[in-house]
Design an enzyme around this catalytic site. Sequence first.
Site, PDB file in Angstrom:
ATOM      1  CE  LYS A  35      -3.949   2.228   2.175  1.00  0.00           C
ATOM      2  NZ  LYS A  35      -3.382   3.583   1.978  1.00  0.00           N
ATOM      3  CD1 TRP A  36       2.014   1.091  -3.973  1.00  0.00           C
ATOM      4  CD2 TRP A  36       4.013   2.011  -3.626  1.00  0.00           C
ATOM      5  NE1 TRP A  36       2.951   0.216  -4.451  1.00  0.00           N
ATOM      6  CE2 TRP A  36       4.196   0.763  -4.252  1.00  0.00           C
ATOM      7  CE3 TRP A  36       5.127   2.784  -3.308  1.00  0.00           C
ATOM      8  CZ2 TRP A  36       5.456   0.273  -4.565  1.00  0.00           C
ATOM      9  CZ3 TRP A  36       6.383   2.291  -3.627  1.00  0.00           C
ATOM     10  CH2 TRP A  36       6.534   1.041  -4.246  1.00  0.00           C
TER      11      TRP A  36
END
Length: 360
Positions: A35-36
């Site tokens: 999850k950026w």
Amino acid sequence: MDLPVMPPVQPMLAKSVKGIPDPAKFDGGLSFEPKWDGFRCIVFKDGDEVELTSRNTKPLTRYFPEVVEALAAQLPERCVLDGELFVAIGPRLEFEVLQERIHPAASRIKLLSVEAPASFVAFDMLALGDEDLTPLPFSERRSRMEKALTGLSGPVHLTRTTLDPTEAEGWFEQFEGAGLDGVVAKPMSAPYQQNARTMLKIKHARTADVVVAGYREHKNSTPERPLLGSLLLGLYADGELQHVGVAASFTEARRAELIEELQPLVVPLSDHPWGKWQEFLTANPDRVPGTQSRWSQGKDLSFTPLRPERVLEVGYEHMEGRRFRHTAQFKHWRLDRDPESCTYEQLEEPVSYDLTKVLG
């Protein structure tokens, strides 16, 4: 520009879950990916034309000329991608630096594109050539995207994925040290649904005991019915009370209760630990409470100082420098804690991790 999927596009969203979910409980299983922590971005490319739009469909193109140039050179002739813009300093993501890239002056944008260049990581494909891929299951969209995005050389990247929940659990623990935000799980059989919470997100959650140092009133507050908007939170470092973030999510009834409960603690700013900061009237590197920044111009950031005597346990996800990255969650009062004991030493620090290893 004439593509099978045209702007505006609202990205598909995720709902929070606790722990890595079991793929066996989902038709077709799950695909896991990092999850950026950046700006969600939809990329539209039609020949030489490239447009970037944000999560709320606003244009981003002018702010990231170096990314636009790379996308134009490396992507297929005609495509639409869902992904994330990010800035990396050394081995980790830096969201604060990414925020600085949104600037009204063209000269500043040009300078920052060199001094703090951004990157784009793709994690879904909505269109390729003349074909709308959104009705297809994610497994097919991912396969098509992998074949179409061969030879990327940065700053354009394709996010890594795994079908193994054990490996995803390892990513959850390791990648936070590179500034990432957790793990996303995508049902392999799901089509792309705009603005629908079809995906699952697993984010880091921690608690800390903090000092309540002030509050801001809610926008709906009136003299007849005062309402608390947010609590200003602090932690001690070297004997000084530092501003660490805010807690802000309350029901209207709770807002009224809290503001009444805190009145006995109200003090003049001159008698407050942050009184020495009242000289600051513009943005400053310490993000002093009550001062303006590029993101808050025009907003009333005045606050009511409180004697720093009350301790509150809050939930938080992770730190950005010396502050909570997101709004903290009110848990409960800690009447058993001494405010001076609320220091940064209590905070869990993730093990550092090199971002280049996340990008693979």
